[in-house]
Enzyme design. Structure first.
Site, PDB file in Angstrom:
ATOM      1  N   ASP A   1       0.849  -1.194   0.000  1.00  0.00           N
ATOM      2  CA  ASP A   1       0.000   0.000   0.000  1.00  0.00           C
ATOM      3  C   ASP A   1       0.887   1.247   0.000  1.00  0.00           C
ATOM      4  OD1 ASP A   1      -1.695   2.075   0.646  1.00  0.00           O
ATOM      5  OD2 ASP A   1      -2.650   1.039   2.333  1.00  0.00           O
TER       6      ASP A   1
ATOM      7  N   ASN B   1      -7.636  11.858 -10.945  1.00  0.00           N
ATOM      8  CA  ASN B   1      -8.373  12.201 -12.170  1.00  0.00           C
ATOM      9  C   ASN B   1      -8.305  13.720 -12.329  1.00  0.00           C
ATOM     10  OD1 ASN B   1     -10.787  13.505 -10.930  1.00  0.00           O
ATOM     11  ND2 ASN B   1     -11.037  11.464 -10.052  1.00  0.00           N
TER      12      ASN B   1
ATOM     13  N   GLY C   1      -9.778   3.507  -5.964  1.00  0.00           N
ATOM     14  CA  GLY C   1      -8.415   2.990  -6.131  1.00  0.00           C
ATOM     15  C   GLY C   1      -7.397   3.673  -5.230  1.00  0.00           C
TER      16      GLY C   1
ATOM     17  N   ASP D   1      -6.188   6.625  -5.427  1.00  0.00           N
ATOM     18  CA  ASP D   1      -6.626   8.006  -5.142  1.00  0.00           C
ATOM     19  C   ASP D   1      -7.490   8.022  -3.874  1.00  0.00           C
ATOM     20  OD1 ASP D   1      -7.056  10.705  -5.555  1.00  0.00           O
ATOM     21  OD2 ASP D   1      -8.466  10.460  -7.216  1.00  0.00           O
TER      22      ASP D   1
ATOM     23  N   SER E   1      -2.809   4.228 -14.089  1.00  0.00           N
ATOM     24  CA  SER E   1      -3.773   3.857 -15.155  1.00  0.00           C
ATOM     25  C   SER E   1      -4.100   2.366 -15.243  1.00  0.00           C
ATOM     26  CB  SER E   1      -3.309   4.325 -16.555  1.00  0.00           C
ATOM     27  OG  SER E   1      -3.546   5.691 -16.729  1.00  0.00           O
ATOM     28  N   THR E   2      -3.468   1.520 -14.431  1.00  0.00           N
ATOM     29  CA  THR E   2      -3.684   0.070 -14.627  1.00  0.00           C
ATOM     30  C   THR E   2      -4.850  -0.495 -13.813  1.00  0.00           C
ATOM     31  OG1 THR E   2      -2.156  -0.664 -12.882  1.00  0.00           O
ATOM     32  CG2 THR E   2      -1.216  -0.272 -15.072  1.00  0.00           C
ATOM     33  N   GLY E   3      -5.600   0.374 -13.148  1.00  0.00           N
ATOM     34  CA  GLY E   3      -6.773  -0.078 -12.392  1.00  0.00           C
ATOM     35  C   GLY E   3      -8.033   0.340 -13.120  1.00  0.00           C
ATOM     36  N   ILE E   4      -8.704   1.311 -12.554  1.00  0.00           N
ATOM     37  CA  ILE E   4      -9.990   1.790 -13.088  1.00  0.00           C
ATOM     38  C   ILE E   4      -9.836   2.276 -14.542  1.00  0.00           C
ATOM     39  CG2 ILE E   4     -11.747   3.609 -12.769  1.00  0.00           C
ATOM     40  CD1 ILE E   4     -11.088   3.225  -9.645  1.00  0.00           C
ATOM     41  N   TYR E   5      -8.674   2.805 -14.909  1.00  0.00           N
ATOM     42  CA  TYR E   5      -8.457   3.314 -16.272  1.00  0.00           C
ATOM     43  C   TYR E   5      -8.040   2.229 -17.281  1.00  0.00           C
ATOM     44  CZ  TYR E   5      -9.109   8.237 -14.908  1.00  0.00           C
ATOM     45  OH  TYR E   5      -9.621   9.457 -14.482  1.00  0.00           O
TER      46      TYR E   5
HETATM   47  N1  AR6 Z   1      -1.378   1.466  -2.973  1.00  0.00           N
HETATM   48  C1  AR6 Z   1      -0.743   1.208  -4.138  1.00  0.00           C
HETATM   49  N2  AR6 Z   1      -1.395   0.880  -5.271  1.00  0.00           N
HETATM   50  C2  AR6 Z   1      -2.743   0.831  -5.238  1.00  0.00           C
HETATM   51  C3  AR6 Z   1      -3.484   1.090  -4.050  1.00  0.00           C
HETATM   52  C4  AR6 Z   1      -2.741   1.437  -2.880  1.00  0.00           C
HETATM   53  N3  AR6 Z   1      -3.336   1.711  -1.717  1.00  0.00           N
HETATM   54  N4  AR6 Z   1      -4.806   0.938  -4.338  1.00  0.00           N
HETATM   55  C5  AR6 Z   1      -4.888   0.585  -5.639  1.00  0.00           C
HETATM   56  N5  AR6 Z   1      -3.651   0.502  -6.184  1.00  0.00           N
HETATM   57  P1  AR6 Z   1      -6.341   2.997  -9.852  1.00  0.00           P
HETATM   58  P2  AR6 Z   1      -6.125   4.408 -12.412  1.00  0.00           P
HETATM   59  C6  AR6 Z   1      -3.235   0.157  -7.552  1.00  0.00           C
HETATM   60  O1  AR6 Z   1      -7.656   2.430 -10.204  1.00  0.00           O
HETATM   61  O2  AR6 Z   1      -6.254   3.133 -13.144  1.00  0.00           O
HETATM   62  C7  AR6 Z   1      -9.625   6.760  -9.346  1.00  0.00           C
HETATM   63  O3  AR6 Z   1     -11.002   6.755  -9.139  1.00  0.00           O
HETATM   64  C8  AR6 Z   1      -4.194  -0.623  -8.419  1.00  0.00           C
HETATM   65  O4  AR6 Z   1      -4.092  -2.016  -8.142  1.00  0.00           O
HETATM   66  O5  AR6 Z   1      -6.141   3.492  -8.474  1.00  0.00           O
HETATM   67  O6  AR6 Z   1      -5.040   5.369 -12.808  1.00  0.00           O
HETATM   68  C9  AR6 Z   1      -9.114   8.125  -9.786  1.00  0.00           C
HETATM   69  O7  AR6 Z   1      -9.813   9.167  -9.146  1.00  0.00           O
HETATM   70  C10 AR6 Z   1      -3.671  -0.302  -9.803  1.00  0.00           C
HETATM   71  O8  AR6 Z   1      -2.613  -1.192 -10.172  1.00  0.00           O
HETATM   72  O9  AR6 Z   1      -5.929   4.231 -10.820  1.00  0.00           O
HETATM   73  C11 AR6 Z   1      -9.367   8.099 -11.264  1.00  0.00           C
HETATM   74  O10 AR6 Z   1     -10.703   8.432 -11.562  1.00  0.00           O
HETATM   75  C12 AR6 Z   1      -3.072   1.099  -9.663  1.00  0.00           C
HETATM   76  O11 AR6 Z   1      -3.039   1.363  -8.264  1.00  0.00           O
HETATM   77  C13 AR6 Z   1      -9.096   6.664 -11.634  1.00  0.00           C
HETATM   78  O12 AR6 Z   1      -9.331   5.910 -10.443  1.00  0.00           O
HETATM   79  C14 AR6 Z   1      -3.879   2.171 -10.339  1.00  0.00           C
HETATM   80  O13 AR6 Z   1      -5.265   1.883 -10.195  1.00  0.00           O
HETATM   81  C15 AR6 Z   1      -7.667   6.451 -12.041  1.00  0.00           C
HETATM   82  O14 AR6 Z   1      -7.519   5.136 -12.502  1.00  0.00           O
END
Ligand code: AR6
Length: 175
Positions: free
Chosen positions: A10, A24, A32, A34, A120-124
């Site tokens: 984390d 975002n 995520g 954020d 970008s590798t989560g929600i995006y």
């Molecule tokens: N520590 C480290 N990595 C994490 C954590 C954490 N606590 N939680 C999630 N991840 P994402 P995106 C990883 O979805 O794809 C938000 O709503 C996760 O497994 O957080 O850039 C923003 O406001 C993944 O590999 O970000 C935007 O609207 C990585 O972080 C949108 O999501 C990124 O996943 C951005 O989407």
């Protein structure tokens, strides 16, 4: 020599000068990483984000802004906005810009240690293997090309799939 470190966990718990947030463009928080940063960092971070928003209207994709770390162990949070994956060439450039511009800002802030999530590798939905390659290549290019005093850059992977991809990518760099 700047060390490249790989951590699974984390990012809100990492002891570095700055952590990077995958935000975002509204800068108002989300899910995520954020969500985790705003939850753990407290309202100070959101207040500073709102001030930036009022001044310059949020943050464009590929760009980066910073706030304090609020209640987090880090001094700063660098907020960057990754691209939503659309399967277009420009997505890769925009993702590289996130890493490059975050590092430029870190250097301007005299930061010595910085941690990145897998932007970008989560929600995006950016494909994880391509994103890992872009992250590693962009960081190493930055270290070669730019003047800096960075001691270490930490890639913080939350999920096992990203961790394995980075492990592989960083191993290839050494060989
Ligand atoms: N520590 C480290 N990595 C994490 C954590 C954490 N606590 N939680 C999630 N991840 P994402 P995106 C990883 O979805 O794809 C938000 O709503 C996760 O497994 O957080 O850039 C923003 O406001 C993944 O590999 O970000 C935007 O609207 C990585 O972080 C949108 O999501 C990124 O996943 C951005 O989407």
């Amino acid at each position: 020599m700047t060390r490249l470190e790989l951590i699974q966990g984390d990012i809100t718990k990492i002891n570095v000068d700055a952590i990077v947030n995958a935000a975002n463009s509204s800068l108002l928080g989300g899910g995520g990483v954020d969500g985790a940063i705003h939850r753990t960092g407290g309202k100070q971070i959101l207040e500073e984000c709102i001030a930036i928003r009022n001044k310059q209207g949020g943050c464009k994709t590929g760009e980066a802004v910073y706030t304090s770390g609020g209640l987090l162990p880090c001094k700063y949070v660098i907020h960057t906005v990754g691209p939503v994956w659309n399967n277009q060439q420009n997505d890769e450039t925009l993702l590289a810009n996130c890493y490059y511009n975050s590092l430029k800002l870190a250097v301007a802030l005299n930061i010595k240690t910085i941690a990145f999530p897998n932007i970008s590798t989560g929600i995006y939905r950016f494909p994880k293997a391509t994103a890992a390659t872009i992250a590693i290549e962009t960081v190493t290019t930055f270290l070669k090309k730019e003047q800096h005093t960075l001691n270490s850059i930490h890639f913080v992977c939350f999920d096992q799939e990203n961790f394995v991809l980075y492990e592989e990518g960083l191993k290839n760099l050494k060989s």
